[in-house]
Motif scaffolding. Sequence first.
Motif, PDB file in Angstrom:
ATOM      1  N   GLU A 244       0.804  -1.224   0.000  1.00 49.45           N
ATOM      2  CA  GLU A 244       0.000   0.000   0.000  1.00 49.45           C
ATOM      3  C   GLU A 244       0.838   1.276   0.000  1.00 49.45           C
ATOM      4  OE1 GLU A 244      -3.400   2.264   2.647  1.00 49.45           O
ATOM      5  OE2 GLU A 244      -3.207   0.093   2.808  1.00 49.45           O
ATOM      6  N   HIS A 245       1.965   1.267   0.699  1.00 49.72           N
ATOM      7  CA  HIS A 245       2.748   2.496   0.895  1.00 49.72           C
ATOM      8  C   HIS A 245       4.161   2.396   0.328  1.00 49.72           C
ATOM      9  CE1 HIS A 245      -0.383   3.941   3.589  1.00 49.72           C
ATOM     10  NE2 HIS A 245      -0.332   2.781   4.206  1.00 49.72           N
ATOM     11  N   LYS A 246       4.351   1.611  -0.705  1.00 48.09           N
ATOM     12  CA  LYS A 246       5.683   1.308  -1.232  1.00 48.09           C
ATOM     13  C   LYS A 246       6.551   2.525  -1.520  1.00 48.09           C
ATOM     14  CE  LYS A 246       3.331   0.119  -5.413  1.00 48.09           C
ATOM     15  NZ  LYS A 246       2.271  -0.748  -4.986  1.00 48.09           N
ATOM     16  N   ASN A 247       5.964   3.607  -1.949  1.00 49.01           N
ATOM     17  CA  ASN A 247       6.748   4.798  -2.295  1.00 49.01           C
ATOM     18  C   ASN A 247       6.768   5.844  -1.183  1.00 49.01           C
ATOM     19  OD1 ASN A 247       7.423   3.830  -4.889  1.00 49.01           O
ATOM     20  ND2 ASN A 247       5.400   4.415  -5.616  1.00 49.01           N
ATOM     21  N   GLU A 248       6.085   5.576  -0.089  1.00 54.26           N
ATOM     22  CA  GLU A 248       6.006   6.542   1.005  1.00 54.26           C
ATOM     23  C   GLU A 248       6.861   6.151   2.212  1.00 54.26           C
ATOM     24  OE1 GLU A 248       1.403   7.919   0.468  1.00 54.26           O
ATOM     25  OE2 GLU A 248       1.784   5.926   1.252  1.00 54.26           O
ATOM     26  N   LEU A 249       7.271   4.903   2.288  1.00 55.07           N
ATOM     27  CA  LEU A 249       7.998   4.411   3.455  1.00 55.07           C
ATOM     28  C   LEU A 249       9.497   4.387   3.215  1.00 55.07           C
ATOM     29  CD1 LEU A 249       5.718   1.399   4.392  1.00 55.07           C
ATOM     30  CD2 LEU A 249       5.747   3.675   5.425  1.00 55.07           C
ATOM     31  N   THR A 250      10.236   4.702   4.256  1.00 57.13           N
ATOM     32  CA  THR A 250      11.693   4.585   4.201  1.00 57.13           C
ATOM     33  C   THR A 250      12.100   3.135   4.424  1.00 57.13           C
ATOM     34  OG1 THR A 250      11.884   6.810   5.092  1.00 57.13           O
ATOM     35  CG2 THR A 250      13.847   5.437   5.198  1.00 57.13           C
ATOM     36  N   SER A 251      11.464   2.489   5.420  1.00 60.65           N
ATOM     37  CA  SER A 251      11.734   1.075   5.672  1.00 60.65           C
ATOM     38  C   SER A 251      10.654   0.472   6.556  1.00 60.65           C
ATOM     39  CB  SER A 251      13.104   0.867   6.321  1.00 60.65           C
ATOM     40  OG  SER A 251      13.127   1.386   7.634  1.00 60.65           O
ATOM     41  N   VAL A 252      10.572  -0.847   6.507  1.00 60.55           N
ATOM     42  CA  VAL A 252       9.724  -1.626   7.403  1.00 60.55           C
ATOM     43  C   VAL A 252      10.640  -2.635   8.077  1.00 60.55           C
ATOM     44  CG1 VAL A 252       7.786  -3.222   7.583  1.00 60.55           C
ATOM     45  CG2 VAL A 252       7.680  -1.335   5.956  1.00 60.55           C
ATOM     46  N   ASN A 253      10.711  -2.547   9.395  1.00 59.17           N
ATOM     47  CA  ASN A 253      11.581  -3.427  10.168  1.00 59.17           C
ATOM     48  C   ASN A 253      10.754  -4.469  10.903  1.00 59.17           C
ATOM     49  OD1 ASN A 253      13.831  -1.768   9.508  1.00 59.17           O
ATOM     50  ND2 ASN A 253      13.245  -0.370  11.142  1.00 59.17           N
ATOM     51  N   ILE A 254      11.192  -5.709  10.819  1.00 60.35           N
ATOM     52  CA  ILE A 254      10.563  -6.798  11.562  1.00 60.35           C
ATOM     53  C   ILE A 254      11.541  -7.183  12.664  1.00 60.35           C
ATOM     54  CG2 ILE A 254       9.650  -9.134  11.445  1.00 60.35           C
ATOM     55  CD1 ILE A 254       8.933  -8.588   8.530  1.00 60.35           C
ATOM     56  N   VAL A 255      11.105  -7.000  13.920  1.00 63.09           N
ATOM     57  CA  VAL A 255      12.004  -7.110  15.070  1.00 63.09           C
ATOM     58  C   VAL A 255      11.600  -8.290  15.948  1.00 63.09           C
ATOM     59  CG1 VAL A 255      12.912  -5.880  17.065  1.00 63.09           C
ATOM     60  CG2 VAL A 255      12.222  -4.587  15.020  1.00 63.09           C
ATOM     61  N   PRO A 256      12.445  -9.331  16.026  1.00 63.15           N
ATOM     62  CA  PRO A 256      12.139 -10.461  16.902  1.00 63.15           C
ATOM     63  C   PRO A 256      12.205 -10.045  18.368  1.00 63.15           C
ATOM     64  CG  PRO A 256      14.191 -10.838  15.677  1.00 63.15           C
ATOM     65  CD  PRO A 256      13.693  -9.497  15.296  1.00 63.15           C
ATOM     66  N   SER A 257      11.268 -10.571  19.162  1.00 67.85           N
ATOM     67  CA  SER A 257      11.193 -10.229  20.575  1.00 67.85           C
ATOM     68  C   SER A 257      10.603 -11.414  21.336  1.00 67.85           C
ATOM     69  CB  SER A 257      10.338  -8.965  20.749  1.00 67.85           C
ATOM     70  OG  SER A 257      10.434  -8.466  22.056  1.00 67.85           O
ATOM     71  N   SER A 258      10.138 -11.156  22.545  1.00 68.74           N
ATOM     72  CA  SER A 258       9.546 -12.208  23.374  1.00 68.74           C
ATOM     73  C   SER A 258       8.406 -11.629  24.191  1.00 68.74           C
ATOM     74  CB  SER A 258      10.619 -12.805  24.291  1.00 68.74           C
ATOM     75  OG  SER A 258      11.132 -11.798  25.143  1.00 68.74           O
ATOM     76  N   GLY A 259       7.812 -12.450  25.040  1.00 71.45           N
ATOM     77  CA  GLY A 259       6.773 -11.971  25.943  1.00 71.45           C
ATOM     78  C   GLY A 259       5.395 -11.844  25.325  1.00 71.45           C
ATOM     79  N   GLY A 260       5.159 -12.471  24.176  1.00 69.14           N
ATOM     80  CA  GLY A 260       3.841 -12.426  23.555  1.00 69.14           C
ATOM     81  C   GLY A 260       3.499 -11.111  22.890  1.00 69.14           C
ATOM     82  N   VAL A 261       4.522 -10.289  22.595  1.00 64.55           N
ATOM     83  CA  VAL A 261       4.259  -8.962  22.045  1.00 64.55           C
ATOM     84  C   VAL A 261       3.976  -8.986  20.544  1.00 64.55           C
ATOM     85  CG1 VAL A 261       5.633  -7.787  23.811  1.00 64.55           C
ATOM     86  CG2 VAL A 261       6.687  -8.404  21.645  1.00 64.55           C
ATOM     87  N   PHE A 262       3.227  -7.999  20.113  1.00 60.37           N
ATOM     88  CA  PHE A 262       3.014  -7.681  18.700  1.00 60.37           C
ATOM     89  C   PHE A 262       2.774  -6.183  18.684  1.00 60.37           C
ATOM     90  CE2 PHE A 262       0.958  -7.613  14.531  1.00 60.37           C
ATOM     91  CZ  PHE A 262       1.770  -8.492  13.834  1.00 60.37           C
ATOM     92  N   GLU A 263       3.848  -5.432  18.542  1.00 66.66           N
ATOM     93  CA  GLU A 263       3.845  -3.989  18.716  1.00 66.66           C
ATOM     94  C   GLU A 263       4.223  -3.312  17.401  1.00 66.66           C
ATOM     95  OE1 GLU A 263       2.725  -5.180  21.895  1.00 66.66           O
ATOM     96  OE2 GLU A 263       3.333  -3.116  22.403  1.00 66.66           O
ATOM     97  N   ILE A 264       3.450  -2.314  17.003  1.00 67.56           N
ATOM     98  CA  ILE A 264       3.687  -1.627  15.740  1.00 67.56           C
ATOM     99  C   ILE A 264       4.007  -0.169  16.036  1.00 67.56           C
ATOM    100  CG2 ILE A 264       2.808  -1.156  13.429  1.00 67.56           C
ATOM    101  CD1 ILE A 264       2.658  -4.180  14.346  1.00 67.56           C
ATOM    102  N   SER A 265       5.124   0.293  15.505  1.00 67.86           N
ATOM    103  CA  SER A 265       5.532   1.689  15.680  1.00 67.86           C
ATOM    104  C   SER A 265       5.729   2.341  14.330  1.00 67.86           C
ATOM    105  CB  SER A 265       6.844   1.776  16.457  1.00 67.86           C
ATOM    106  OG  SER A 265       6.688   1.234  17.738  1.00 67.86           O
ATOM    107  N   LEU A 266       5.391   3.622  14.270  1.00 67.18           N
ATOM    108  CA  LEU A 266       5.703   4.464  13.119  1.00 67.18           C
ATOM    109  C   LEU A 266       6.663   5.512  13.646  1.00 67.18           C
ATOM    110  CD1 LEU A 266       5.350   5.386  10.209  1.00 67.18           C
ATOM    111  CD2 LEU A 266       3.316   6.657  10.927  1.00 67.18           C
ATOM    112  N   GLY A 267       7.917   5.406  13.233  1.00 70.22           N
ATOM    113  CA  GLY A 267       8.957   6.243  13.825  1.00 70.22           C
ATOM    114  C   GLY A 267       9.095   5.890  15.290  1.00 70.22           C
ATOM    115  N   ASP A 268       9.036   6.891  16.155  1.00 71.69           N
ATOM    116  CA  ASP A 268       9.143   6.671  17.598  1.00 71.69           C
ATOM    117  C   ASP A 268       7.794   6.492  18.279  1.00 71.69           C
ATOM    118  OD1 ASP A 268      11.921   6.879  17.507  1.00 71.69           O
ATOM    119  OD2 ASP A 268      11.868   9.057  17.775  1.00 71.69           O
TER     120      ASP A 268
END
Length: 79
Positions: free
Chosen positions: A29-53
């Motif tokens: 959807e946003h291929k030309n608007e995004l600088t990057s999409v990072n997929i960050v492995p973690s733990s604790g049952g999280v699924f957290e989405i951030s845009l910038g900070d």
Amino acid sequence: MKKIISIEYCTSWGYLSRAVALANNLLDEHKNELTSVNIVPSSGGVFEISLGDELIFSKKELGRFPEDDEVEKLIRKNI
């Protein structure tokens, strides 16, 4: 302004496929608007989405996964 999306997911609960599917939708959807999409492995049952900070969706806070198109709508509002 750099538009970086980070998707932090729990490896032990196997949320990688959800993270990859969301990243794919956002890039489609946003291929030309995004600088990057990072997929960050973690733990604790999280699924957290951030845009910038800014945290825009938190499974940890809400106790649920995002509904269909929920994150995409939040991204649209903020881009």
